[in-house]
Enzyme design. Structure first.
Site, PDB file in Angstrom:
ATOM      1  N   SER A 118     128.789  11.583 -29.038  1.00 27.96           N
ATOM      2  CA  SER A 118     128.666  12.648 -28.295  1.00 27.96           C
ATOM      3  C   SER A 118     129.308  12.056 -27.541  1.00 27.96           C
ATOM      4  O   SER A 118     130.508  11.066 -27.513  1.00 27.96           O
ATOM      5  CB  SER A 118     127.099  11.961 -27.171  1.00 27.96           C
ATOM      6  OG  SER A 118     127.129  10.810 -26.999  1.00 27.96           O
ATOM      7  N   ASP A 160     129.236  14.003 -31.747  1.00 30.39           N
ATOM      8  CA  ASP A 160     127.471  15.174 -31.605  1.00 30.39           C
ATOM      9  C   ASP A 160     128.197  16.456 -30.448  1.00 30.39           C
ATOM     10  O   ASP A 160     128.117  15.610 -29.664  1.00 30.39           O
ATOM     11  CB  ASP A 160     127.244  13.953 -31.886  1.00 30.39           C
ATOM     12  CG  ASP A 160     126.125  14.085 -31.822  1.00 30.39           C
ATOM     13  OD1 ASP A 160     124.909  15.491 -32.906  1.00 30.39           O
ATOM     14  OD2 ASP A 160     124.864  14.088 -31.296  1.00 30.39           O
ATOM     15  N   HIS A 161     127.726  17.657 -30.384  1.00 35.92           N
ATOM     16  CA  HIS A 161     127.104  18.266 -29.867  1.00 35.92           C
ATOM     17  C   HIS A 161     129.104  18.304 -29.311  1.00 35.92           C
ATOM     18  O   HIS A 161     128.497  18.059 -27.659  1.00 35.92           O
ATOM     19  CB  HIS A 161     126.535  17.990 -28.405  1.00 35.92           C
ATOM     20  CG  HIS A 161     125.018  18.089 -29.019  1.00 35.92           C
ATOM     21  ND1 HIS A 161     124.187  19.174 -29.438  1.00 35.92           N
ATOM     22  CD2 HIS A 161     123.763  16.702 -29.676  1.00 35.92           C
ATOM     23  CE1 HIS A 161     123.096  18.493 -30.287  1.00 35.92           C
ATOM     24  NE2 HIS A 161     122.777  16.873 -30.022  1.00 35.92           N
ATOM     25  N   GLU A 197     125.139  25.093 -34.629  1.00 37.48           N
ATOM     26  CA  GLU A 197     124.162  25.475 -34.020  1.00 37.48           C
ATOM     27  C   GLU A 197     123.744  26.785 -33.482  1.00 37.48           C
ATOM     28  O   GLU A 197     124.385  28.082 -32.676  1.00 37.48           O
ATOM     29  CB  GLU A 197     123.681  24.562 -33.293  1.00 37.48           C
ATOM     30  CG  GLU A 197     122.068  24.005 -32.883  1.00 37.48           C
ATOM     31  CD  GLU A 197     121.923  23.450 -31.846  1.00 37.48           C
ATOM     32  OE1 GLU A 197     122.508  22.245 -31.942  1.00 37.48           O
ATOM     33  OE2 GLU A 197     121.157  23.568 -30.363  1.00 37.48           O
ATOM     34  N   HIS A 241     114.819  16.611 -28.798  1.00 40.77           N
ATOM     35  CA  HIS A 241     115.871  15.312 -27.891  1.00 40.77           C
ATOM     36  C   HIS A 241     114.890  14.731 -27.339  1.00 40.77           C
ATOM     37  O   HIS A 241     114.313  14.827 -26.887  1.00 40.77           O
ATOM     38  CB  HIS A 241     117.122  15.491 -27.159  1.00 40.77           C
ATOM     39  CG  HIS A 241     118.570  16.525 -28.441  1.00 40.77           C
ATOM     40  ND1 HIS A 241     118.726  17.997 -28.658  1.00 40.77           N
ATOM     41  CD2 HIS A 241     119.092  16.019 -29.183  1.00 40.77           C
ATOM     42  CE1 HIS A 241     119.698  18.199 -29.633  1.00 40.77           C
ATOM     43  NE2 HIS A 241     120.130  16.567 -29.965  1.00 40.77           N
ATOM     44  N   HIS A 255     118.931  18.372 -35.359  1.00 37.75           N
ATOM     45  CA  HIS A 255     118.971  17.580 -34.920  1.00 37.75           C
ATOM     46  C   HIS A 255     117.282  17.644 -34.685  1.00 37.75           C
ATOM     47  O   HIS A 255     116.758  18.047 -34.511  1.00 37.75           O
ATOM     48  CB  HIS A 255     118.977  17.984 -33.545  1.00 37.75           C
ATOM     49  CG  HIS A 255     121.340  18.206 -33.482  1.00 37.75           C
ATOM     50  ND1 HIS A 255     121.550  17.455 -33.294  1.00 37.75           N
ATOM     51  CD2 HIS A 255     122.007  19.174 -34.724  1.00 37.75           C
ATOM     52  CE1 HIS A 255     123.533  18.109 -33.102  1.00 37.75           C
ATOM     53  NE2 HIS A 255     122.934  18.771 -34.695  1.00 37.75           N
ATOM     54  N   SER A 275     114.297  11.884 -33.626  1.00 37.48           N
ATOM     55  CA  SER A 275     113.558  10.183 -34.627  1.00 37.48           C
ATOM     56  C   SER A 275     112.558  11.215 -34.420  1.00 37.48           C
ATOM     57  O   SER A 275     111.247  11.295 -33.757  1.00 37.48           O
ATOM     58  CB  SER A 275     114.135  10.181 -33.023  1.00 37.48           C
ATOM     59  OG  SER A 275     114.872   9.725 -33.236  1.00 37.48           O
ATOM     60  N   ASN A 335     119.921  13.963 -37.858  1.00 37.70           N
ATOM     61  CA  ASN A 335     120.266  13.405 -36.546  1.00 37.70           C
ATOM     62  C   ASN A 335     118.738  12.293 -35.716  1.00 37.70           C
ATOM     63  O   ASN A 335     117.454  12.326 -35.614  1.00 37.70           O
ATOM     64  CB  ASN A 335     120.970  14.310 -36.018  1.00 37.70           C
ATOM     65  CG  ASN A 335     121.961  14.213 -35.513  1.00 37.70           C
ATOM     66  OD1 ASN A 335     121.964  15.225 -36.988  1.00 37.70           O
ATOM     67  ND2 ASN A 335     122.980  15.033 -35.401  1.00 37.70           N
ATOM     68  N   SER A 384     117.428   8.314 -30.787  1.00 41.30           N
ATOM     69  CA  SER A 384     116.295   7.784 -29.525  1.00 41.30           C
ATOM     70  C   SER A 384     115.832   6.288 -30.461  1.00 41.30           C
ATOM     71  O   SER A 384     115.324   5.465 -29.514  1.00 41.30           O
ATOM     72  CB  SER A 384     114.937   8.927 -29.725  1.00 41.30           C
ATOM     73  OG  SER A 384     116.036   9.504 -28.222  1.00 41.30           O
TER      74      SER A 384
END
Ligand code: G3H
Ligand code: 13P
Ligand code: ZN
Length: 318
Positions: free
Chosen positions: A55, A87-88, A139, A184, A216, A219, A259, A262
């Site tokens: 990121s 990322d992002h 996105e 997220h 995204h 996790s 993705n 976390s």
């Protein structure tokens, strides 16, 4: 610096293979030597492609030169399929900067802007990126949670399947991140019964056949690691992620990049807390950070084999 000088590849061949063989390429976030080593050890032990995601805040934390020094130190060989991905990315400038540093793939995340503005910004990134043979993710829809230390959203909006064809055609992107209920961070769901919106995924996949889709906020937040954190002084009582069977189902429906950030944070935190608590006299960071690296490696290997299905895919065949 051109990414090929580091042995990196863009994401096109790996996504084509993932679509054809119905698996997902893992995109693990890294921000220091330990996270990078864990991701690379797991990838090399399981013989699959991988996306190293950084990121903007991770780039800032490492510093440009240290980051690219770590990538050079990875000694990526010609038989590997490793992409370095922004990322992002929050602006056209951030994407251009990453490409000039040596990234082989970028995400432009203008998903919070109105649709037409998202198209315009994304198009500008695609123009620069494709001229450098770099792949681009964008996105549609927004996820709640922390997307970057500068972008935090408490609201989410699902992707509207009616938008996707126009967006992909108008922008020329290589992959599309969609919002189907993931978020997220470590607090994704109130209960284990909450389902992702597979109806939206199905509809997007029908409108964009064989087009790479990205998930995204995917996790799992392993319960045993959360328990370890809480046992050794942590305070994450309601941490809960996405159920593995839902992630596996997504990989069968054109989700070809998943993705994960976390889960590595949770693994490192659990191992460091356990190590310090059980060896209170230790003051050697190599011991507790080493334990953290091992736990992160285990989590990556588990997800590669049991969620992504990206193990034993080298050399790519599609
Ligand atoms: O989705 C974004 C990642 O979790 C990055 O988080 O900006 O704290 O590195 P970060
Ligand atoms: P998690 O917070 O679920 O790991 O999501 C990470 C992510 O989407 C990075 O872009
Ligand atoms: Zn994300």
């Amino acid at each position: 610096m051109k990414y090929t000088e580091f042995g990196l590849v863009n994401t096109r061949a790996m996504f084509a293979d993932a679509i054809a063989r119905k698996y997902a390429v893992p995109a693990f976030n890294f921000y220091n030597m330990e996270t990078l080593n864990a991701i690379l050890s797991a990838t090399r032990a399981t013989h699959g492609p991988v996306i190293l995601a950084a990121s903007q805040s991770a780039i800032k934390y490492m510093g440009d030169e240290m980051l690219m020094g770590l990538i050079r130190g990875a000694n990526i060989g010609p038989d590997e399929q490793i992409a370095l991905h922004l990322d992002h990315g929050g602006s056209v400038d951030a994407c251009i900067r990453a490409i000039d540093m040596g990234f082989s793939s970028v995400m432009i995340d203008a998903s919070k802007l109105p649709f037409e503005q998202n198209i315009e910004i994304t198009k500008s990134v695609v123009e620069y990126a494709h001229a450098h043979n770099v792949s681009v993710e964008a996105e549609l829809g927004t996820l709640s949670g922390i997307e970057d230390e500068n972008t935090q959203s408490n609201t989410s909006s699902y992707t509207n399947p009616d938008d996707v064809v126009k967006f992909v055609t108008a922008t020329g992107i290589d992959s599309l991140a969609i919002a189907i209920g993931t978020s997220h961070g470590a607090y994704k769901r109130q209960s284990d019964d909450e389902e992702l919106r597979f109806d939206i995924l199905q509809s997007v996949a029908e409108k964009l056949p064989n087009f790479p889709l990205v998930l995204h906020g995917a996790s799992q937040i392993p319960a045993h690691l959360v328990q370890t954190i809480n046992k050794f002084g942590g305070d994450m009582p309601n941490a809960r992620g996405i159920a593995p069977q839902q992630l596996r189902r997504a990989t069968e429906m054109n989700i070809c990049k998943i993705n994960v950030d976390s889960d590595l944070r949770i693994a490192m935190t659990a191992a460091v807390r356990a190590s310090l608590a059980t060896n209170p006299a230790n003051f050697n960071p190599r011991e507790y950070l080493g334990a953290g690296t091992k736990e992160m490696t285990n989590v990556c290997i588990d997800e590669i084999k049991n969620i992504m299905g990206s193990d034993n895919k080298l050399p790519l065949i599609s």
